[in-house]
Design a protein around this motif. Structure first.
Motif, PDB file in Angstrom:
ATOM      1  N   ALA A   1     -12.857  46.128 -47.464  1.00  0.00           N
ATOM      2  CA  ALA A   1     -13.554  45.371 -48.515  1.00  0.00           C
ATOM      3  C   ALA A   1     -14.189  46.294 -49.544  1.00  0.00           C
ATOM      4  O   ALA A   1     -14.232  45.963 -50.738  1.00  0.00           O
ATOM      5  CB  ALA A   1     -14.607  44.465 -47.894  1.00  0.00           C
ATOM      6  N   ASP A   2     -14.714  47.454 -49.119  1.00  0.00           N
ATOM      7  CA  ASP A   2     -15.273  48.430 -50.066  1.00  0.00           C
ATOM      8  C   ASP A   2     -14.203  48.897 -51.044  1.00  0.00           C
ATOM      9  O   ASP A   2     -14.427  48.957 -52.252  1.00  0.00           O
ATOM     10  CB  ASP A   2     -15.833  49.645 -49.315  1.00  0.00           C
ATOM     11  CG  ASP A   2     -17.065  49.339 -48.492  1.00  0.00           C
ATOM     12  OD1 ASP A   2     -18.001  48.744 -49.042  1.00  0.00           O
ATOM     13  OD2 ASP A   2     -17.094  49.708 -47.313  1.00  0.00           O
ATOM     14  N   GLU A   3     -13.038  49.243 -50.507  1.00  0.00           N
ATOM     15  CA  GLU A   3     -11.960  49.738 -51.344  1.00  0.00           C
ATOM     16  C   GLU A   3     -11.456  48.655 -52.299  1.00  0.00           C
ATOM     17  O   GLU A   3     -11.186  48.927 -53.481  1.00  0.00           O
ATOM     18  CB  GLU A   3     -10.815  50.240 -50.468  1.00  0.00           C
ATOM     19  CG  GLU A   3     -11.159  51.481 -49.655  1.00  0.00           C
ATOM     20  CD  GLU A   3      -9.976  52.022 -48.895  1.00  0.00           C
ATOM     21  OE1 GLU A   3      -8.973  51.269 -48.726  1.00  0.00           O
ATOM     22  OE2 GLU A   3     -10.023  53.185 -48.458  1.00  0.00           O
ATOM     23  N   TYR A   4     -11.334  47.444 -51.789  1.00  0.00           N
ATOM     24  CA  TYR A   4     -10.857  46.333 -52.612  1.00  0.00           C
ATOM     25  C   TYR A   4     -11.803  46.075 -53.785  1.00  0.00           C
ATOM     26  O   TYR A   4     -11.369  45.955 -54.944  1.00  0.00           O
ATOM     27  CB  TYR A   4     -10.730  45.081 -51.751  1.00  0.00           C
ATOM     28  CG  TYR A   4     -10.469  43.809 -52.526  1.00  0.00           C
ATOM     29  CD1 TYR A   4      -9.256  43.597 -53.172  1.00  0.00           C
ATOM     30  CD2 TYR A   4     -11.441  42.820 -52.605  1.00  0.00           C
ATOM     31  CE1 TYR A   4      -9.013  42.425 -53.886  1.00  0.00           C
ATOM     32  CE2 TYR A   4     -11.213  41.641 -53.315  1.00  0.00           C
ATOM     33  CZ  TYR A   4      -9.998  41.454 -53.958  1.00  0.00           C
ATOM     34  OH  TYR A   4      -9.770  40.300 -54.658  1.00  0.00           O
ATOM     35  N   ALA A   5     -13.100  45.986 -53.503  1.00  0.00           N
ATOM     36  CA  ALA A   5     -14.085  45.721 -54.558  1.00  0.00           C
ATOM     37  C   ALA A   5     -14.108  46.854 -55.573  1.00  0.00           C
ATOM     38  O   ALA A   5     -14.198  46.617 -56.789  1.00  0.00           O
ATOM     39  CB  ALA A   5     -15.465  45.521 -53.951  1.00  0.00           C
ATOM     40  N   ASP A   6     -14.021  48.096 -55.102  1.00  0.00           N
ATOM     41  CA  ASP A   6     -14.039  49.244 -55.997  1.00  0.00           C
ATOM     42  C   ASP A   6     -12.829  49.239 -56.926  1.00  0.00           C
ATOM     43  O   ASP A   6     -12.957  49.428 -58.146  1.00  0.00           O
ATOM     44  CB  ASP A   6     -14.064  50.523 -55.158  1.00  0.00           C
ATOM     45  CG  ASP A   6     -14.064  51.788 -55.998  1.00  0.00           C
ATOM     46  OD1 ASP A   6     -14.735  51.811 -57.043  1.00  0.00           O
ATOM     47  OD2 ASP A   6     -13.376  52.751 -55.610  1.00  0.00           O
ATOM     48  N   GLU A   7     -11.645  49.023 -56.382  1.00  0.00           N
ATOM     49  CA  GLU A   7     -10.430  49.030 -57.190  1.00  0.00           C
ATOM     50  C   GLU A   7     -10.433  47.889 -58.207  1.00  0.00           C
ATOM     51  O   GLU A   7     -10.019  48.063 -59.356  1.00  0.00           O
ATOM     52  CB  GLU A   7      -9.207  48.937 -56.279  1.00  0.00           C
ATOM     53  CG  GLU A   7      -8.987  50.202 -55.455  1.00  0.00           C
ATOM     54  CD  GLU A   7      -7.947  50.023 -54.374  1.00  0.00           C
ATOM     55  OE1 GLU A   7      -7.346  48.914 -54.298  1.00  0.00           O
ATOM     56  OE2 GLU A   7      -7.731  50.973 -53.601  1.00  0.00           O
ATOM     57  N   LEU A   8     -10.916  46.724 -57.797  1.00  0.00           N
ATOM     58  CA  LEU A   8     -10.968  45.584 -58.703  1.00  0.00           C
ATOM     59  C   LEU A   8     -11.925  45.853 -59.864  1.00  0.00           C
ATOM     60  O   LEU A   8     -11.592  45.618 -61.029  1.00  0.00           O
ATOM     61  CB  LEU A   8     -11.400  44.331 -57.937  1.00  0.00           C
ATOM     62  CG  LEU A   8     -11.540  43.045 -58.750  1.00  0.00           C
ATOM     63  CD1 LEU A   8     -10.200  42.623 -59.341  1.00  0.00           C
ATOM     64  CD2 LEU A   8     -12.120  41.921 -57.881  1.00  0.00           C
ATOM     65  N   LEU A   9     -13.117  46.377 -59.561  1.00  0.00           N
ATOM     66  CA  LEU A   9     -14.104  46.633 -60.611  1.00  0.00           C
ATOM     67  C   LEU A   9     -13.678  47.764 -61.528  1.00  0.00           C
ATOM     68  O   LEU A   9     -13.905  47.712 -62.743  1.00  0.00           O
ATOM     69  CB  LEU A   9     -15.464  46.926 -59.973  1.00  0.00           C
ATOM     70  CG  LEU A   9     -16.142  45.712 -59.327  1.00  0.00           C
ATOM     71  CD1 LEU A   9     -17.309  46.151 -58.454  1.00  0.00           C
ATOM     72  CD2 LEU A   9     -16.617  44.724 -60.381  1.00  0.00           C
ATOM     73  N   GLU A  10     -13.034  48.785 -60.977  1.00  0.00           N
ATOM     74  CA  GLU A  10     -12.546  49.877 -61.830  1.00  0.00           C
ATOM     75  C   GLU A  10     -11.515  49.357 -62.827  1.00  0.00           C
ATOM     76  O   GLU A  10     -11.538  49.718 -64.008  1.00  0.00           O
ATOM     77  CB  GLU A  10     -11.940  50.981 -60.962  1.00  0.00           C
ATOM     78  CG  GLU A  10     -11.583  52.248 -61.729  1.00  0.00           C
ATOM     79  CD  GLU A  10     -10.200  52.207 -62.346  1.00  0.00           C
ATOM     80  OE1 GLU A  10      -9.994  52.848 -63.398  1.00  0.00           O
ATOM     81  OE2 GLU A  10      -9.316  51.522 -61.779  1.00  0.00           O
ATOM     82  N   GLU A  11     -10.634  48.473 -62.364  1.00  0.00           N
ATOM     83  CA  GLU A  11      -9.610  47.925 -63.250  1.00  0.00           C
ATOM     84  C   GLU A  11     -10.227  47.034 -64.317  1.00  0.00           C
ATOM     85  O   GLU A  11      -9.889  47.136 -65.505  1.00  0.00           O
ATOM     86  CB  GLU A  11      -8.589  47.145 -62.412  1.00  0.00           C
ATOM     87  CG  GLU A  11      -7.356  46.697 -63.176  1.00  0.00           C
ATOM     88  CD  GLU A  11      -7.530  45.329 -63.813  1.00  0.00           C
ATOM     89  OE1 GLU A  11      -6.925  45.099 -64.871  1.00  0.00           O
ATOM     90  OE2 GLU A  11      -8.269  44.506 -63.251  1.00  0.00           O
TER      91      GLU A  11
END
Length: 280
Positions: free
Chosen positions: A43-53
């Motif tokens: 979930a950390d990785e998912y949220a980070d990748e989504l917000l970066e995009e």
């Protein structure tokens, strides 16, 4: 900058339901650690990748950084956005409150808290809300289906404080901080849930004090200056409260590294004044 800040707030609000809906299938560990040495969840990785995009493609955003990444991502020209994508992700397993924190800096990272032009956080509670600070005012929004509706246009800390929440293991607290706890726990009600943003939101709602203090084993504390302490300290100060690292405003802390940690104390002015006196 005004248009950029508005776009950042809208992008975070739009991403919040996607982050929330993605949590149930991402409770497992990712098998890696973040730069601070903490185990990451999927979930950390998912949220980070989504917000970066989402944030990286906004005109006027020139840099993206998060506590899940070693360095700063160059996204063009403009302000720098520092994010804790999923604050309190350890609460995912027991299904407790979590949040997303964002700080908008008009400077290269690492930056001073005084370089913030806006900051806020999303709270994934029974409902999804956002507290967002800009130009000395904090606004609370309800987020529903990616759209934000104003709940309170001028959030301020209640003058009569009610709650406290302190992180770290009690045996690891320094004696001066433990003495302060003894002083205030007879006046306030304990509210501590293990996610900074949930505990701070209790203080913003009811008045009181939150702390993740310097510890005997970690004099620098646990929470990160760029991603957590500066943005949330900015929100609390805009709401009429005080932030502190134990000696003065956390916004005054000299930034030396991207993942720098600092003790942090947040809440009503009188309670933070008493705390600083107790730590002297």
């Amino acid at each position: 900058m005004t248009d950029t800040v508005a776009a950042i707030r809208e992008a975070v609000a739009a991403a919040a339901p996607e982050i929330r809906s993605g949590l149930p299938g991402r409770r497992e560990t990712a098998g890696t650690e973040n730069p601070s040495g903490e185990r990451r969840l999927a979930a950390d990785e998912y949220a980070d990748e989504l917000l970066e995009e989402r944030l990286g493609r906004i005109d006027g955003v020139g840099a993206y950084a998060s506590e899940e990444r070693e360095g700063v991502v160059d996204t063009g020209e403009g302000c720098a956005v520092a994010v804790d994508p999923l604050d309190g992700s350890s609460n995912l397993q027991p299904n407790n409150v979590m949040g997303t924190i964002v700080g908008v800096y008009d400077a290269e990272l690492p930056a001073s808290g005084h370089d913030l032009v806006a900051a806020g956080y999303v709270l994934y509670g029974p409902i999804t809300t956002m507290a967002f600070a800009r130009e000395g005012t904090v606004t609370e929004y309800l987020i529903d289906d990616g759209e934000s509706t104003v709940l309170n246009a001028d959030v301020t800390l209640p003058a009569d404080p009610t709650v406290y929440g302190f992180g770290g293991r009690v045996p690891d607290w320094p004696a001066d901080f433990a003495g302060y706890v003894d002083d205030v726990e007879s006046e306030l009600k304990l509210r501590y849930g293990g996610a900074m943003i949930g505990d701070v939101n209790q203080v913003l709602t009811y008045g009181g004090v939150f702390a993740y203090p310097a510890l005997q084993s970690a004099p620098e504390g646990k929470l990160r200056l760029q991603f957590e302490c500066n943005p949330v300290g900015y929100v609390i100060e805009c709401a009429g409260g005080r932030s502190s690292d134990g000696t003065g405003s956390v916004l005054d802390v000299d930034p030396t590294s991207l993942h720098q940690r600092t003790p942090v104390y947040l809440g009503n002015e009188a309670l933070i004044d008493r705390l600083e006196a107790a730590l002297d």
